[in-house]
Design a protein around this motif. Sequence first.
Motif, PDB file in Angstrom:
ATOM      1  N   LEU A  45       0.836  -1.203   0.000  1.00 54.40           N
ATOM      2  CA  LEU A  45       0.000   0.000   0.000  1.00 54.40           C
ATOM      3  C   LEU A  45       0.872   1.255   0.000  1.00 54.40           C
ATOM      4  O   LEU A  45       1.693   1.425   0.894  1.00 54.40           O
ATOM      5  CB  LEU A  45      -0.873   0.058   1.258  1.00 54.40           C
ATOM      6  N   PRO A  46       0.665   2.135  -0.956  1.00 52.54           N
ATOM      7  CA  PRO A  46       1.298   3.450  -0.824  1.00 52.54           C
ATOM      8  C   PRO A  46       0.544   4.263   0.229  1.00 52.54           C
ATOM      9  O   PRO A  46      -0.658   4.065   0.413  1.00 52.54           O
ATOM     10  CB  PRO A  46       1.144   4.066  -2.218  1.00 52.54           C
ATOM     11  N   VAL A  47       1.251   5.122   0.931  1.00 47.61           N
ATOM     12  CA  VAL A  47       0.606   5.952   1.951  1.00 47.61           C
ATOM     13  C   VAL A  47       0.998   7.413   1.786  1.00 47.61           C
ATOM     14  O   VAL A  47       2.088   7.733   1.315  1.00 47.61           O
ATOM     15  CB  VAL A  47       0.928   5.497   3.397  1.00 47.61           C
ATOM     16  N   ILE A  48       0.092   8.260   2.180  1.00 52.26           N
ATOM     17  CA  ILE A  48       0.344   9.685   2.338  1.00 52.26           C
ATOM     18  C   ILE A  48       0.065   9.983   3.803  1.00 52.26           C
ATOM     19  O   ILE A  48      -1.042   9.745   4.285  1.00 52.26           O
ATOM     20  CB  ILE A  48      -0.549  10.518   1.398  1.00 52.26           C
ATOM     21  N   PHE A  49       1.069  10.453   4.511  1.00 50.49           N
ATOM     22  CA  PHE A  49       1.010  10.666   5.957  1.00 50.49           C
ATOM     23  C   PHE A  49       1.085  12.161   6.215  1.00 50.49           C
ATOM     24  O   PHE A  49       2.045  12.822   5.809  1.00 50.49           O
ATOM     25  CB  PHE A  49       2.191   9.945   6.622  1.00 50.49           C
ATOM     26  N   ARG A  50       0.060  12.710   6.889  1.00 47.97           N
ATOM     27  CA  ARG A  50      -0.003  14.151   7.119  1.00 47.97           C
ATOM     28  C   ARG A  50      -0.507  14.459   8.526  1.00 47.97           C
ATOM     29  O   ARG A  50      -1.249  13.679   9.105  1.00 47.97           O
ATOM     30  CB  ARG A  50      -0.950  14.816   6.117  1.00 47.97           C
ATOM     31  N   GLN A  51      -0.136  15.658   9.007  1.00 49.09           N
ATOM     32  CA  GLN A  51      -0.614  16.153  10.296  1.00 49.09           C
ATOM     33  C   GLN A  51      -0.911  17.637  10.167  1.00 49.09           C
ATOM     34  O   GLN A  51      -0.171  18.375   9.522  1.00 49.09           O
ATOM     35  CB  GLN A  51       0.442  15.944  11.386  1.00 49.09           C
ATOM     36  N   SER A  52      -1.999  18.068  10.801  1.00 47.19           N
ATOM     37  CA  SER A  52      -2.310  19.490  10.858  1.00 47.19           C
ATOM     38  C   SER A  52      -2.988  19.820  12.180  1.00 47.19           C
ATOM     39  O   SER A  52      -3.745  19.011  12.719  1.00 47.19           O
ATOM     40  CB  SER A  52      -3.233  19.900   9.713  1.00 47.19           C
ATOM     41  N   ASN A  53      -2.731  21.025  12.645  1.00 46.38           N
ATOM     42  CA  ASN A  53      -3.430  21.550  13.811  1.00 46.38           C
ATOM     43  C   ASN A  53      -4.686  22.307  13.408  1.00 46.38           C
ATOM     44  O   ASN A  53      -5.380  22.842  14.272  1.00 46.38           O
ATOM     45  CB  ASN A  53      -2.502  22.483  14.608  1.00 46.38           C
ATOM     46  N   HIS A  54      -4.990  22.339  12.116  1.00 50.35           N
ATOM     47  CA  HIS A  54      -6.075  23.162  11.589  1.00 50.35           C
ATOM     48  C   HIS A  54      -7.197  22.306  11.012  1.00 50.35           C
ATOM     49  O   HIS A  54      -6.977  21.523  10.087  1.00 50.35           O
ATOM     50  CB  HIS A  54      -5.540  24.124  10.539  1.00 50.35           C
ATOM     51  N   GLU A  55      -8.381  22.482  11.545  1.00 53.66           N
ATOM     52  CA  GLU A  55      -9.548  21.694  11.138  1.00 53.66           C
ATOM     53  C   GLU A  55      -9.804  21.806   9.639  1.00 53.66           C
ATOM     54  O   GLU A  55     -10.045  20.790   8.964  1.00 53.66           O
ATOM     55  CB  GLU A  55     -10.760  22.173  11.932  1.00 53.66           C
ATOM     56  N   GLY A  56      -9.775  23.003   9.107  1.00 55.87           N
ATOM     57  CA  GLY A  56     -10.054  23.198   7.684  1.00 55.87           C
ATOM     58  C   GLY A  56      -9.070  22.480   6.786  1.00 55.87           C
ATOM     59  O   GLY A  56      -9.439  21.968   5.729  1.00 55.87           O
ATOM     60  N   GLU A  57      -7.813  22.437   7.187  1.00 56.20           N
ATOM     61  CA  GLU A  57      -6.818  21.726   6.394  1.00 56.20           C
ATOM     62  C   GLU A  57      -7.109  20.224   6.386  1.00 56.20           C
ATOM     63  O   GLU A  57      -7.000  19.565   5.347  1.00 56.20           O
ATOM     64  CB  GLU A  57      -5.409  21.999   6.911  1.00 56.20           C
ATOM     65  N   LEU A  58      -7.516  19.687   7.527  1.00 58.58           N
ATOM     66  CA  LEU A  58      -7.898  18.272   7.577  1.00 58.58           C
ATOM     67  C   LEU A  58      -9.094  18.005   6.671  1.00 58.58           C
ATOM     68  O   LEU A  58      -9.123  17.013   5.931  1.00 58.58           O
ATOM     69  CB  LEU A  58      -8.198  17.853   9.020  1.00 58.58           C
ATOM     70  N   VAL A  59     -10.079  18.896   6.686  1.00 62.05           N
ATOM     71  CA  VAL A  59     -11.242  18.766   5.803  1.00 62.05           C
ATOM     72  C   VAL A  59     -10.792  18.809   4.342  1.00 62.05           C
ATOM     73  O   VAL A  59     -11.231  17.994   3.521  1.00 62.05           O
ATOM     74  CB  VAL A  59     -12.297  19.858   6.108  1.00 62.05           C
ATOM     75  N   ASP A  60      -9.896  19.720   4.000  1.00 61.37           N
ATOM     76  CA  ASP A  60      -9.384  19.800   2.620  1.00 61.37           C
ATOM     77  C   ASP A  60      -8.726  18.489   2.209  1.00 61.37           C
ATOM     78  O   ASP A  60      -8.919  18.005   1.089  1.00 61.37           O
ATOM     79  CB  ASP A  60      -8.378  20.937   2.481  1.00 61.37           C
ATOM     80  N   TRP A  61      -7.926  17.899   3.097  1.00 60.55           N
ATOM     81  CA  TRP A  61      -7.255  16.643   2.767  1.00 60.55           C
ATOM     82  C   TRP A  61      -8.244  15.501   2.614  1.00 60.55           C
ATOM     83  O   TRP A  61      -8.074  14.629   1.757  1.00 60.55           O
ATOM     84  CB  TRP A  61      -6.217  16.304   3.825  1.00 60.55           C
ATOM     85  N   ILE A  62      -9.269  15.475   3.438  1.00 59.40           N
ATOM     86  CA  ILE A  62     -10.306  14.440   3.301  1.00 59.40           C
ATOM     87  C   ILE A  62     -11.013  14.598   1.965  1.00 59.40           C
ATOM     88  O   ILE A  62     -11.256  13.608   1.259  1.00 59.40           O
ATOM     89  CB  ILE A  62     -11.299  14.493   4.482  1.00 59.40           C
ATOM     90  N   GLN A  63     -11.313  15.829   1.588  1.00 59.78           N
ATOM     91  CA  GLN A  63     -11.952  16.063   0.287  1.00 59.78           C
ATOM     92  C   GLN A  63     -11.022  15.674  -0.857  1.00 59.78           C
ATOM     93  O   GLN A  63     -11.470  15.103  -1.857  1.00 59.78           O
ATOM     94  CB  GLN A  63     -12.390  17.520   0.162  1.00 59.78           C
ATOM     95  N   GLU A  64      -9.747  15.948  -0.734  1.00 59.59           N
ATOM     96  CA  GLU A  64      -8.760  15.526  -1.731  1.00 59.59           C
ATOM     97  C   GLU A  64      -8.747  14.003  -1.855  1.00 59.59           C
ATOM     98  O   GLU A  64      -8.660  13.450  -2.954  1.00 59.59           O
ATOM     99  CB  GLU A  64      -7.381  16.043  -1.314  1.00 59.59           C
ATOM    100  N   ALA A  65      -8.849  13.339  -0.719  1.00 58.35           N
ATOM    101  CA  ALA A  65      -8.816  11.876  -0.694  1.00 58.35           C
ATOM    102  C   ALA A  65      -9.981  11.259  -1.476  1.00 58.35           C
ATOM    103  O   ALA A  65      -9.847  10.147  -1.999  1.00 58.35           O
ATOM    104  CB  ALA A  65      -8.826  11.373   0.752  1.00 58.35           C
ATOM    105  N   ARG A  66     -11.094  11.967  -1.571  1.00 54.41           N
ATOM    106  CA  ARG A  66     -12.252  11.453  -2.331  1.00 54.41           C
ATOM    107  C   ARG A  66     -11.821  10.985  -3.720  1.00 54.41           C
ATOM    108  O   ARG A  66     -12.316   9.975  -4.213  1.00 54.41           O
ATOM    109  CB  ARG A  66     -13.328  12.524  -2.495  1.00 54.41           C
ATOM    110  N   GLN A  67     -10.935  11.730  -4.353  1.00 60.20           N
ATOM    111  CA  GLN A  67     -10.491  11.415  -5.714  1.00 60.20           C
ATOM    112  C   GLN A  67      -9.167  10.653  -5.751  1.00 60.20           C
ATOM    113  O   GLN A  67      -8.930   9.896  -6.685  1.00 60.20           O
ATOM    114  CB  GLN A  67     -10.327  12.719  -6.513  1.00 60.20           C
ATOM    115  N   GLU A  68      -8.337  10.862  -4.748  1.00 58.04           N
ATOM    116  CA  GLU A  68      -6.954  10.393  -4.827  1.00 58.04           C
ATOM    117  C   GLU A  68      -6.637   9.147  -4.013  1.00 58.04           C
ATOM    118  O   GLU A  68      -5.598   8.531  -4.233  1.00 58.04           O
ATOM    119  CB  GLU A  68      -6.006  11.518  -4.374  1.00 58.04           C
TER     120      GLU A  68
END
Length: 148
Positions: A45-68
């Motif tokens: 499995l390839p992985v993308i590992f990320r951390q943020s202290n910002h709720e909106g950034e986490l939401v953006d990454w989840i939305q990105e994940a929809r396609q990626e």
Amino acid sequence: MTKPVYILNGPNLNLLGQRQPEIYGATTLQDIDTMCRAHAVDLGLPVIFRQSNHEGELVDWIQEARQEAAGIIINAAAYTHTSVAILDALLASDLPVVEVHLSNIHQRDAFRHHSYVSKAAKGMICGFGAQGYTLALDAIHSLIHTPS
């Protein structure tokens, strides 16, 4: 090529190894990243590992994940107990989600017993420290490779 699994980490997890080691252990987030990448190679499995202290950034990454992404592993940290925005993004992703927590949230303060993330997750792994992430990778691998 298989789409990656997004491993998303919420607020204050960048302080692992320094902040409350009696609860969260001495393992750093970088250690967990390294451990996850090694285990993911074993699973193919390839992985993308990320951390943020910002709720909106986490939401953006989840939305990105929809396609990626093929799936999401998330330790939303304190946002677990407060964020309807993260819940809504996870539900909209239409991806398998595994929730992970280093500590057993059910043995902690009462306000930590409720998880908004759980409504979107296929399952939760909590209380196993850093090992919870590799268990989550095993779970997401199974979810991705098992026909629904």
